[in-house]
Motif scaffolding. Structure first.
Motif, mmCIF file in Angstrom:
data_model
loop_
_atom_site.group_PDB
_atom_site.id
_atom_site.type_symbol
_atom_site.label_atom_id
_atom_site.label_comp_id
_atom_site.label_asym_id
_atom_site.label_seq_id
_atom_site.Cartn_x
_atom_site.Cartn_y
_atom_site.Cartn_z
ATOM 1 N N GLY A 73 0.814 -1.217 0.000
ATOM 2 C CA GLY A 73 0.000 0.000 0.000
ATOM 3 C C GLY A 73 0.841 1.258 0.000
ATOM 4 N N ALA A 74 1.911 1.259 0.792
ATOM 5 C CA ALA A 74 2.798 2.429 0.835
ATOM 6 C C ALA A 74 3.461 2.651 -0.516
ATOM 7 N N GLY A 75 3.914 1.570 -1.143
ATOM 8 C CA GLY A 75 4.532 1.702 -2.463
ATOM 9 C C GLY A 75 3.571 2.276 -3.490
ATOM 10 N N LEU A 76 2.339 1.770 -3.495
ATOM 11 C CA LEU A 76 1.334 2.287 -4.427
ATOM 12 C C LEU A 76 0.958 3.735 -4.097
ATOM 13 N N LEU A 77 0.908 4.048 -2.800
ATOM 14 C CA LEU A 77 0.592 5.424 -2.384
ATOM 15 C C LEU A 77 1.647 6.394 -2.894
ATOM 16 N N GLY A 78 2.911 6.050 -2.697
ATOM 17 C CA GLY A 78 3.987 6.894 -3.216
ATOM 18 C C GLY A 78 3.927 7.014 -4.726
ATOM 19 N N VAL A 94 -5.714 8.364 -11.008
ATOM 20 C CA VAL A 94 -6.981 7.810 -10.526
ATOM 21 C C VAL A 94 -6.871 6.293 -10.373
ATOM 22 N N GLY A 95 -6.277 5.635 -11.356
ATOM 23 C CA GLY A 95 -6.138 4.183 -11.281
ATOM 24 C C GLY A 95 -5.260 3.729 -10.133
ATOM 25 N N SER A 96 -4.161 4.430 -9.909
ATOM 26 C CA SER A 96 -3.264 4.010 -8.827
ATOM 27 C C SER A 96 -3.853 4.326 -7.457
ATOM 28 N N THR A 97 -4.609 5.411 -7.330
ATOM 29 C CA THR A 97 -5.246 5.675 -6.031
ATOM 30 C C THR A 97 -6.364 4.674 -5.766
ATOM 31 N N ALA A 98 -7.050 4.258 -6.824
ATOM 32 C CA ALA A 98 -8.060 3.203 -6.658
ATOM 33 C C ALA A 98 -7.390 1.900 -6.225
ATOM 34 N N ALA A 99 -6.216 1.631 -6.775
ATOM 35 C CA ALA A 99 -5.480 0.418 -6.392
ATOM 36 C C ALA A 99 -5.044 0.473 -4.930
ATOM 37 N N VAL A 100 -4.648 1.652 -4.456
ATOM 38 C CA VAL A 100 -4.275 1.799 -3.047
ATOM 39 C C VAL A 100 -5.470 1.450 -2.161
ATOM 40 N N ALA A 101 -6.630 1.984 -2.498
ATOM 41 C CA ALA A 101 -7.837 1.673 -1.721
ATOM 42 C C ALA A 101 -8.116 0.175 -1.737
ATOM 43 N N VAL A 142 -11.896 12.046 -8.548
ATOM 44 C CA VAL A 142 -10.989 12.398 -7.454
ATOM 45 C C VAL A 142 -11.694 12.237 -6.111
ATOM 46 N N LEU A 143 -12.906 12.755 -6.017
ATOM 47 C CA LEU A 143 -13.653 12.651 -4.760
ATOM 48 C C LEU A 143 -13.931 11.188 -4.422
ATOM 49 N N LEU A 144 -14.339 10.412 -5.405
ATOM 50 C CA LEU A 144 -14.650 9.005 -5.164
ATOM 51 C C LEU A 144 -13.432 8.234 -4.675
ATOM 52 N N THR A 145 -12.285 8.424 -5.323
ATOM 53 C CA THR A 145 -11.092 7.689 -4.880
ATOM 54 C C THR A 145 -10.597 8.207 -3.523
ATOM 55 N N THR A 146 -10.781 9.496 -3.263
ATOM 56 C CA THR A 146 -10.396 10.042 -1.948
ATOM 57 C C THR A 146 -11.234 9.411 -0.842
ATOM 58 N N LEU A 147 -12.540 9.335 -1.061
ATOM 59 C CA LEU A 147 -13.423 8.760 -0.050
ATOM 60 C C LEU A 147 -13.194 7.260 0.105
#
Length: 194
Positions: free
Chosen positions: A12-17, A30-37, A101-106
């Motif tokens: 998760g940290a790697g994907l977040l970075g 967007v795709g990588s933040t969705a992957a982090v979630a 952006v809002l959806l992946t943030t939430l």
């Protein structure tokens, strides 16, 4: 169990970075933040955690946290190094498709709580879960996010302990994140100067 938690945290940290090194608003971001979630949500399945109790408190806590961070942003925007850190993360809130952006943030906010205040909290307790949360956030290389993770991680861990489960921190995180994405970028615009 701790090995599995470590692997999920590292992934998760790697994907977040990686996600915060992508162009703001891009499909890669967007795709990588969705992957982090997705990583945090999958990691939450490592251990069963009760939902816990909830009332109006978590919503009020999310609003209160936003008010606190908004006041902090008022100060930070006058200090060049802090202003740049805020601008560095807030540009992700304003670029591209606002709904995505809002959806992946939430989704990330909810999934973080399910993982960090779920199995990580169960394994390491309040202080340990907050420490791991802060260390994970250092992968973003953004001091504003690291400070936010320390402050909010402490709040979320307290809510987890007092509410007996993950529901209160999830609600607070989602409310706080929505307000941060919706209202904070206008306070610290990309081109602002002191």
């Amino acid at each position: 169990m701790k090995t599995a938690l470590g692997l999920v945290t590292a992934a998760g940290a790697g994907l977040l970075g990686h996600s915060l090194s992508r162009k703001p608003g891009s499909a890669e971001f967007v795709g990588s933040t969705a992957a982090v979630a997705g990583v945090w949500a999958a990691g939450s399945l490592l251990d069963r955690t009760p939902a816990g109790r909830i009332g109006a408190g978590p919503v009020a806590a999310g609003v209160g946290a936003f008010v606190l961070f908004r006041a902090g942003a008022e100060v930070a925007r006058r200090i060049p190094v802090l202003r740049r850190a805020l601008q560095g993360v807030l540009r992700y809130a304003t670029a591209g498709n606002g709904g995505a952006v809002l959806l992946t943030t939430l989704a990330n906010g909810a999934a973080e709580e399910l993982f960090f205040r779920g199995p990580v909290y169960n394994a390491l307790g309040a202080t340990g879960s907050t420490a791991v949360y802060v260390l994970t956030t250092t992968a973003t290389r953004n001091p504003a996010l690291v400070v936010a993770s320390a402050v909010m991680g402490t709040v979320f861990a307290w809510q987890r302990r007092s509410g007996g489960g993950v529901l209160a921190p999830v609600v607070t995180h989602v409310v706080w994140s929505a307000l941060m994405v919706w209202r904070l970028p206008a306070l610290v615009p990309e081109k602002a100067g002191p």
